[in-house]
Design a protein around this motif. Structure first.
Motif: not given
Length: 296
Positions: A118-145
């Protein structure tokens, strides 16, 4: 002149202009290393100066370890960070990054990372939003050892990607983070096992930007998208951020000609004034399989 030709001419004009943000200082509040990629991409693309603001604990806006919940949406959190950075630095332009993780919106199986800038410019009174999406290693696991813990760590890209360890499960209040070496990881697993009531250890990927190179790549991609948006000026008022804001649906079915939910044009709009143009898409017809009339 067609709307497509108008936008192509506009893009060429914009690319020839010097960025309106060249030499300007931009506040960036972060404690997770985002200043390096954002400074590189935005500095090169816009000529601005990223002023790193670090004298505030951004964990107060929410943590990936869930000990502090994020209040509001991903955009709300980014806006709060940007505003705090602007307040602390006394700058009129602020930048913030916020990530979100979950199942892929198409397959619902693979993990997915959405990065928002998010880019906010109070001088111009604007907000500009940019996004990107893609692969991630987001994960979890319960293990015994440690043997299974090591297998999970290797699959998650450790030690380049850091890990977090807890006794028992994801709800245990104690945890070890900043794990980036095998010795530290094994010590944390042993520690968690010593406290566990179930003989299990909960391991999860550390999604803070500096601890996750895969996420950092998506932040860079979002930064490149932000440069592109801020380099496009409104032909009416000259404000940056003249970019795609939505779509017009109603692409006709190839068989029956009825309007479908498929997009037939993109809306290019200004973030400050009411100026907008429509860019027709190349596809002239939607496949019959996407028609509610042909496939009720």
């Amino acid at each position: 002149m067609t709307t497509t030709k108008l936008y192509e001419d506009l893009s060429r004009t914009v690319s020839a202009n010097v960025s309106v943000y060249r030499g300007q200082s931009v506040a960036l509040l972060t404690q997770h290393g985002k200043e390096a990629p954002l400074r590189e991409v935005l500095g090169a693309g816009l000529g601005c100066r990223i002023q790193h603001v670090s004298d505030y604990d951004t964990d107060q806006f929410g943590t990936f370890t869930r000990d502090i919940a994020r209040i509001g949406s991903q955009l709300d959190a980014a806006r709060a960070k940007a505003r705090m950075g602007m307040q602390l630095s006394r700058l009129s332009i602020g930048l913030a990054s916020e990530g979100a993780f979950g199942p892929d919106p198409v397959s619902f199986m693979l993990p997915h990372n959405l990065e928002l800038l998010l880019w906010i410019d109070d001088g111009l009174g604007i907000e500009v939003i940019a996004t990107a999406s893609g692969h991630t290693n987001f994960s979890h696991k319960t293990v015994p050892d440690f043997k299974e813990a090591k297998h999970f760590a290797e699959s998650a890209g450790f030690p380049e990607h850091h890990l977090i360890v807890r006794p028992d499960d994801e709800h245990h209040p104690q945890f070890r983070k900043d794990l980036s070496t095998w010795d530290a990881f094994q010590e944390a697993v042993d520690w968690a096992l010593s406290l566990s009531l179930t003989g299990k250890v909960f391991i999860e990927t550390d999604m803070r930007a500096f601890a996750n190179p895969t996420r950092m790549l998506n932040i860079r991609r979002a930064a490149a998208a932000l440069v592109e948006k801020l380099s496009s000026l409104c032909p009416a008022c000259g404000a940056p951020g003249f970019a795609k804001s939505g779509v017009v649906r109603g692409l006709p079915c190839e068989d029956c000609g009825q309007a479908t939910e498929q997009a037939k044009a993109d809306i290019i709009a200004c973030v400050r004034c009411t100026q907008q143009i429509l860019i027709d898409r190349e596809e002239q017809f939607a496949a019959a399989g996407n028609c509610d009339y042909c496939n009720p």
